[in-house]
Design a protein around this motif. Structure first.
Motif, short mmCIF file in Angstrom:
data_model
loop_
_atom_site.label_atom_id
_atom_site.label_comp_id
_atom_site.label_asym_id
_atom_site.label_seq_id
_atom_site.Cartn_x
_atom_site.Cartn_y
_atom_site.Cartn_z
N GLY A 1 0.82 -1.20 0.00
CA GLY A 1 0.00 0.00 0.00
C GLY A 1 0.86 1.25 0.00
N GLN A 2 0.27 2.33 0.50
CA GLN A 2 0.99 3.60 0.56
C GLN A 2 0.53 4.39 1.78
N LYS A 3 1.33 5.38 2.14
CA LYS A 3 0.94 6.24 3.26
C LYS A 3 1.61 7.60 3.10
N GLU A 4 0.98 8.58 3.69
CA GLU A 4 1.51 9.95 3.69
C GLU A 4 2.61 10.03 4.76
N ILE A 5 3.76 10.54 4.37
CA ILE A 5 4.86 10.70 5.34
C ILE A 5 5.34 12.15 5.31
N GLU A 6 6.07 12.50 6.35
CA GLU A 6 6.69 13.82 6.44
C GLU A 6 8.19 13.65 6.48
N ILE A 7 8.88 14.43 5.66
CA ILE A 7 10.34 14.43 5.64
C ILE A 7 10.78 15.81 6.10
N ARG A 8 11.63 15.84 7.10
CA ARG A 8 12.08 17.11 7.68
C ARG A 8 13.49 17.42 7.19
N LEU A 9 13.64 18.61 6.62
CA LEU A 9 14.95 19.13 6.22
C LEU A 9 15.12 20.46 6.94
N GLY A 10 16.07 20.50 7.84
CA GLY A 10 16.28 21.73 8.60
C GLY A 10 15.05 22.09 9.39
N ARG A 11 14.53 23.30 9.20
CA ARG A 11 13.39 23.79 9.97
C ARG A 11 12.05 23.51 9.31
N LYS A 12 12.05 22.87 8.15
CA LYS A 12 10.83 22.70 7.37
C LYS A 12 10.49 21.23 7.15
N SER A 13 9.18 20.92 7.16
CA SER A 13 8.70 19.56 6.87
C SER A 13 8.02 19.55 5.52
N TYR A 14 8.19 18.44 4.81
CA TYR A 14 7.62 18.27 3.48
C TYR A 14 6.82 16.97 3.48
N LYS A 15 5.62 16.98 2.88
CA LYS A 15 4.78 15.79 2.84
C LYS A 15 4.85 15.15 1.46
N ILE A 16 4.80 13.81 1.45
CA ILE A 16 4.80 13.04 0.21
C ILE A 16 4.09 11.71 0.48
N THR A 17 3.43 11.18 -0.52
CA THR A 17 2.84 9.85 -0.41
C THR A 17 3.91 8.85 -0.81
N ALA A 18 4.21 7.93 0.10
CA ALA A 18 5.25 6.93 -0.12
C ALA A 18 4.62 5.55 -0.26
N VAL A 19 5.24 4.71 -1.06
CA VAL A 19 4.83 3.32 -1.20
C VAL A 19 5.49 2.53 -0.08
#
Length: 100
Positions: free
Chosen positions: A31-49
């Motif tokens: 399946g897949q799920k929404e994850i958050e990746i943090r770089l420095g002070r900012k978080s980015y969301k992406i759907t990962a398999v």
């Protein structure tokens, strides 16, 4: 090409998705799920398999979605660079076994 995360014990096989490893072998998906990746002070969301992988993988889909650039330091280190937010994070390369 896509962002992939390791499966958990509770994840069930999703036969509608099949990935192919660099060596050509199939990789089971869960399946897949929404994850958050943090770089420095900012978080980015992406759907990962969710898949049978040993290491989470940031894919080209993530880089393209946020329009990241790559930047080399004077010492030869490679950074992922968010030009808009002026954030950069060093990339880590992990060698994958040839027979995996």
């Amino acid at each position: 090409m896509i962002t992939v995360v390791k499966r958990g014990q509770e994840d069930k096989i999703d036969k509608s998705k099949v990935l192919q490893a660099v060596n050509g072998s199939p990789v089971k998906c869960y399946g897949q799920k929404e994850i958050e990746i943090r770089l420095g002070r900012k978080s980015y969301k992406i759907t990962a398999v969710i898949a049978d992988v040993n290491q989470d993988i940031i894919g080209w889909d993530f880089i393209a979605k946020y329009r990241f650039n790559f930047e080399w330091s004077e010492f030869g280190d490679l950074y992922l660079f968010d030009k808009k937010a002026k954030i950069k994070a060093p990339l880590k390369f992990i060698a994958m076994p040839v027979d995996a």
